[in-house]
Design a protein around this motif. Structure first.
Motif, short mmCIF file in Angstrom:
data_model
loop_
_atom_site.label_atom_id
_atom_site.label_comp_id
_atom_site.label_asym_id
_atom_site.label_seq_id
_atom_site.Cartn_x
_atom_site.Cartn_y
_atom_site.Cartn_z
N HIS A 207 0.83 -1.21 0.00
CA HIS A 207 0.00 0.00 0.00
C HIS A 207 0.87 1.26 0.00
CE1 HIS A 207 -3.37 2.66 1.06
NE2 HIS A 207 -2.52 3.23 1.91
N LEU A 208 1.85 1.30 0.89
CA LEU A 208 2.70 2.48 0.97
C LEU A 208 3.56 2.63 -0.29
CD1 LEU A 208 3.88 2.42 4.71
CD2 LEU A 208 2.02 3.73 3.69
N TYR A 209 4.00 1.52 -0.85
CA TYR A 209 4.81 1.56 -2.07
C TYR A 209 3.98 2.12 -3.23
CZ TYR A 209 7.89 0.03 -5.86
OH TYR A 209 8.71 -0.02 -6.97
N GLU A 210 2.74 1.65 -3.34
CA GLU A 210 1.88 2.13 -4.42
C GLU A 210 1.50 3.60 -4.24
OE1 GLU A 210 -1.30 -0.68 -4.39
OE2 GLU A 210 -0.21 -2.15 -5.63
N ARG A 211 1.52 4.07 -3.00
CA ARG A 211 1.27 5.49 -2.74
C ARG A 211 2.49 6.34 -3.06
NH1 ARG A 211 -3.01 8.47 -1.11
NH2 ARG A 211 -2.63 8.78 1.11
N GLY A 212 3.61 5.68 -3.34
CA GLY A 212 4.84 6.41 -3.62
C GLY A 212 5.61 6.81 -2.39
N TRP A 213 5.26 6.24 -1.25
CA TRP A 213 5.88 6.63 0.02
C TRP A 213 6.99 5.69 0.45
CZ3 TRP A 213 0.61 7.75 2.85
CH2 TRP A 213 0.04 8.88 2.29
N ILE A 214 7.15 4.58 -0.24
CA ILE A 214 8.29 3.70 0.01
C ILE A 214 9.16 3.73 -1.24
CG2 ILE A 214 9.00 1.28 0.18
CD1 ILE A 214 6.86 0.82 2.20
N TYR A 215 10.46 3.93 -1.03
CA TYR A 215 11.38 4.01 -2.15
C TYR A 215 12.71 3.37 -1.76
CZ TYR A 215 13.36 7.97 0.47
OH TYR A 215 13.93 8.76 1.44
N ARG A 216 13.54 3.11 -2.74
CA ARG A 216 14.85 2.50 -2.52
C ARG A 216 15.91 3.51 -2.93
NH1 ARG A 216 17.90 -1.73 -5.46
NH2 ARG A 216 18.91 -3.11 -3.93
N ALA A 217 16.90 3.73 -2.04
CA ALA A 217 17.90 4.76 -2.34
C ALA A 217 19.21 4.45 -1.63
CB ALA A 217 17.39 6.13 -1.91
N ASN A 218 20.29 4.96 -2.22
CA ASN A 218 21.64 4.82 -1.68
C ASN A 218 21.92 6.05 -0.81
OD1 ASN A 218 23.87 3.07 -1.65
ND2 ASN A 218 25.01 4.44 -3.01
N ARG A 219 21.85 5.89 0.48
CA ARG A 219 22.01 7.02 1.40
C ARG A 219 22.80 6.57 2.62
NH1 ARG A 219 16.05 9.38 2.32
NH2 ARG A 219 17.22 10.42 3.97
N ILE A 220 23.23 7.53 3.39
CA ILE A 220 23.99 7.19 4.59
C ILE A 220 23.05 6.66 5.66
CG2 ILE A 220 23.92 9.44 5.78
CD1 ILE A 220 27.03 8.89 6.24
N ILE A 221 23.49 5.61 6.32
CA ILE A 221 22.66 4.98 7.35
C ILE A 221 23.51 4.68 8.59
CG2 ILE A 221 20.91 3.99 5.83
CD1 ILE A 221 23.67 1.74 6.98
N ASN A 222 22.84 4.30 9.65
CA ASN A 222 23.53 3.83 10.85
C ASN A 222 23.79 2.33 10.67
OD1 ASN A 222 23.11 6.37 12.35
ND2 ASN A 222 20.96 5.75 12.27
N TRP A 223 25.04 1.95 10.75
CA TRP A 223 25.40 0.56 10.53
C TRP A 223 25.99 -0.05 11.79
CZ3 TRP A 223 24.46 -2.80 6.67
CH2 TRP A 223 25.17 -4.01 6.67
N CYS A 224 25.43 -1.18 12.22
CA CYS A 224 25.99 -1.89 13.37
C CYS A 224 26.97 -2.94 12.84
CB CYS A 224 24.88 -2.57 14.18
SG CYS A 224 25.54 -3.65 15.50
N PRO A 225 28.28 -2.79 13.11
CA PRO A 225 29.26 -3.74 12.58
C PRO A 225 29.18 -5.11 13.24
CG PRO A 225 30.33 -2.13 13.98
CD PRO A 225 28.92 -1.69 13.82
#
Length: 805
Positions: free
Chosen positions: A164-182
């Protein structure tokens, strides 16, 4: 069997509590089913971690939620207290991976399907024990309805939500900085971090200008990230560096040329005022880099080790030492100094978080949050206390896009499939072909969803959504949520915007943010710090009712230190109630309850019961549990036991039928008022009352009566205060003197009081109080409750003086 034979001389809570917890559940008294003749009242209890254990915060939360549910159940509401637990993706996977490690294997060796199967096996053996601990707290949850976020029906709801959220355009995939737990090797949201102040070293390094005309000094706490530098930034208004903007410098170690840029986000007062820009390893640098179109290399890998040329596989500390040696050899190491700053850690393993650039799934918050903000601003959903309502609004207004993907195997696998051409097909169930090109070569996304993504559906997915079930129609929206403030952004706000988006209605009307219980020394409770206190240990020692009472009695502010004295007070209250009930039931010899007051003390206690009931109802409606417990304590300990019973006791023993019927009726009403907070001792006593037609848990809440005589013993009680303070017996007559003699027993006093001294003391108090109230500044500036209290004291002093003059 008579009450005297049945009621033990001393109250032992443990057997009583276990018996009633089992009996209530077996008799279906926790159950809530669709019933059109009754109004529902719903607390969609926050799901605990499936691998978790009861802690003090849970215990307080349960005490509050269950008190409200029991009260509403007695008021005739069809009360649903929703149980269940979430799958705790990262925590659960971590626990099972440790087991595998002990067995000499790993999830990678097992493969994804076998690992998930192993998690299920582990959960069937060890998971979900926390609900049994909830039972120990006396939580009257409808355990038949226990839900798990990995149930088949719940999974379907999560998939529907994502699509539902994807079809609304509110979920997307992107290359961005995130918090990573090593340690867990997964992304985390900002809300899954803890922040600690640490002692570190600030290193000042010279970056030579590429044209050979000097250098610029940079201060950094992370020399190991130098190989990923792509620029040096200065503030555009910093006169020291304006002449350098647009020129190039040489990055140490890599000896690459990078530009000097100007950006207002540079803090001129930090270090040298010049900032090395490493977009791959710092959120601010990332934002600056995107705005300036800079490259985004990284030199730290998913395991937290360095990947830069010449430093491959080294820890960051080892890489730092090599870089510092390189700098020192070339005369570019300017200085090193102590530096204390805050760092982010994973809340689960406490590993230091690495900011990394990664391809992730995101939920846009721009449109998603607007209906929830409107609901909060219009107070259709209200947080209590008000300070937390303001915080909830602020946190939602400033909410960044939500990183919803996690690089683990346990959880809801994202319903997205890739074809060889890179097209993405999103569907609730596995598609047969690519939606764009028709390719049948599809590979599902390996990431799973953030656990909070599924928990956001809790108020309605537990009722059958996405199907239109009778439960959903009847029990949604709910009424109450009880939780701690650190979960407002993680869960509460997300339930609000999810409910509005998917159901078109708010999920609940009130959110009680209870106290955060600190260790007795004021530190946060933590097993690792040795400051944690196990609620089960408290229950084993003092009993459930005492624990519930003490936690609520102590919940005065948002941060409170744990108090054993409050728990002990709850135990004393239970014992006092038990002894009082035993006296009444023994002396009354089975008299049926009936309010037949014929004396002052009987009219007074019935009025006090009504007066306190109104006060408690008002306090519970305002979610003020500390003061409601205080009201119940003084009603029981002071009014009912110390005054009423002492005054009426001889009439009970003498066989006065009216006194016996009234005492039994008064006890019945007292038990009803106490039951929501102290359910076990009250239900046990209730079972000994004559002619019981129902359990106390479902007995009707009493109607309030006349409270006009609630102050009828004021004169006697003030006389008792004077006597106990000074030994002086004030002038009393009639019922006042009879009650005073029965309760205070002045003949036991070994010395006579000094009337003149007490008279003088009271005159001084009256003069002091009159002077305060004559002071216009005091009356105008002091809080109204302080002025009112002073007026009440003045009237009391005058009455006491009048009584001895």
């Amino acid at each position: 069997m008579s009450a005297e034979q049945s009621m033990q001389p001393r109250y032992d809570p443990h057997g009583v509590e276990e018996r009633w917890q089992r009996t209530w559940e077996e008799e279906g008294l926790y159950n809530a089913d669709v019933d059109a003749s009754r109004e529902p009242y719903v607390d969609a209890h926050p799901p605990p971690n499936v691998t978790g254990e009861l802690h003090i915060g849970h215990a307080l939360q349960l005490a509050i939620g269950d008190t409200m549910i029991r009260w509403k159940r007695m008021q005739g509401f069809n009360a649903l207290f929703q149980p269940g637990y979430d799958h705790a993706g990262i925590s659960t996977q971590n626990v099972v991976e440790k087991v595998l490690l002990e067995e000499g294997t790993s999830r990678q060796e097992l493969g994804r399907d076998a690992f998930v199967e192993r998690v299920w096996e582990w959960l069937h053996e060890y998971g979900g024990k926390i609900l049994n601990q909830f039972r120990r707290m006396g939580a009257s949850l409808d355990y038949r309805r226990t839900r798990f976020t990995m149930d088949e029906g719940y999974i379907r709801a999560v998939m529907r939500h994502f699509v539902h959220l994807y079809e609304r355009g509110w979920i997307y995939r992107a290359n961005r900085i995130i918090n990573w737990c090593p340690y867990h090797e997964t992304s985390l949201s900002d809300l899954e971090l803890i922040h600690d102040d640490v002692d570190d070293t600030l290193t000042t390094i010279r970056y030579p200008l590429a044209d050979g005309d000097g250098s610029i000094s940079i201060a950094t706490a992370r020399p190991a990230t130098i190989p990923a530098d792509v620029a040096v930034a200065v503030h555009p208004d910093d006169e020291r560096y304006k002449h350098l903007v647009g020129r190039e410098v040489i990055v140490p170690w890599t000896e690459t040329r990078v530009p000097v840029i100007a950006d207002e986000r540079v803090e001129r007062d930090f270090g040298t005022g010049a900032l090395k820009i490493t977009p791959g390893h710092d959120p601010t640098d990332f934002a600056i880099g995107r705005d300036h179109g800079l490259p985004e290399p990284m030199c730290i890998g998913p395991d937290g080790r360095v990947t830069a040329a010449g430093l491959e596989g080294l820890t960051q500390k080892e890489a730092e030492e090599k870089i510092l040696a390189w700098l020192k050899e070339r005369g570019q190491l300017e200085q090193r100094e102590h530096y204390r700053h805050s760092i982010a850690r994973c809340e689960r393993c406490e590993s230091r978080i690495e900011p990394l650039i990664s391809m992730q799934w995101w939920c846009s918050m721009d449109e998603t949050k607007r209906p929830a903000l409107a609901a909060l601003r219009e107070q259709r959903v209200r947080y209590h206390p008000e300070s937390q309502h303001r915080y909830a609004i602020d946190s939602l207004e400033n909410a960044p896009d939500w990183c919803i993907s996690r690089q683990i195997w346990w959880g809801h696998q994202i319903p997205a499939w890739f074809c060889p051409d890179g097209h993405i097909t999103v569907a609730e169930t596995e598609p047969t072909a690519c939606a764009d090109c028709g390719s049948t070569e599809l590979t599902q996304e390996t990431d799973v969803l953030d656990t909070w993504f599924s928990s956001a559906l809790w108020p309605f997915a537990t009722l059958g959504w996405p199907d239109e079930t009778p439960d959903l129609e009847y029990f949604y929206p709910g009424n109450l949520q009880t939780t701690a403030r650190e979960i407002i952004r993680l869960w509460e706000n997300r339930m609000i915007f999810s409910g509005l988006e998917l159901m078109g209605e708010i999920p609940f009307t009130d959110v009680v943010i209870h106290s955060t219980v600190l260790a007795p020394d004021g530190r946060r409770m933590s097993k690792s710090l040795g400051t944690g206190i196990d609620p089960i240990d408290i229950i084993d020692r003092y009993g459930t009712d005492a624990t519930r009472y003490g936690l609520m009695k102590n919940s005065l502010t948002q941060d409170v230190r744990f108090s054993y004295s409050a728990i002990e007070e709850g135990g004393k209250l239970s014992n006092k109630l038990w002894n009082a009930a035993r006296l009444i039931l023994t002396a009354s010899e089975g008299a049926l309850p009936a309010e037949q007051p014929s004396s002052l003390e009987e009219r007074w206690i019935l009025a006090r019961l009504s007066q306190t009931q109104r006060a408690v109802e008002s306090l519970l409606d305002a979610f003020d549990y500390a003061h409601s417990m205080d009201e119940l304590y003084h009603l029981t300990f002071d009014d009912f036991c110390d005054w009423y019973l002492e005054a009426v006791k001889m009439r009970l023993y003498d066989g006065d039928a009216g006194a016996r019927a009234t005492a039994t009726a008064a006890l019945e009403r007292l038990l009803k008022l106490l039951h929501p907070a102290l359910p076990h001792v009250t239900e046990e006593i209730w079972s000994f009352l004559p002619a019981r037609e129902t359990r106390l848990i479902v007995a009707p809440w009493p109607e309030t009566g006349d409270e006009s005589e609630a102050g009828a013993l004021t004169r006697v009680q003030e006389a008792a205060q004077v006597f106990r303070r000074s030994g002086v017996i004030p002038r009393l007559e009639g019922d006042d003197k009879r009650i005073f003699d029965a309760v205070v027993k002045p003949e036991r006093a070994k010395t006579n009081g000094n009337v003149d001294a007490e008279r003088e003391r009271l005159r001084k108090e009256i003069a002091r109080s009159e002077a305060m109230l004559a002071n216009e500044r005091f009356v105008a500036k002091a809080p109204p409750e302080v002025v009112d209290a002073e007026r009440a004291k003045l009237e009391r002093y005058r009455r006491e003086l009048d009584a001895i003059d």
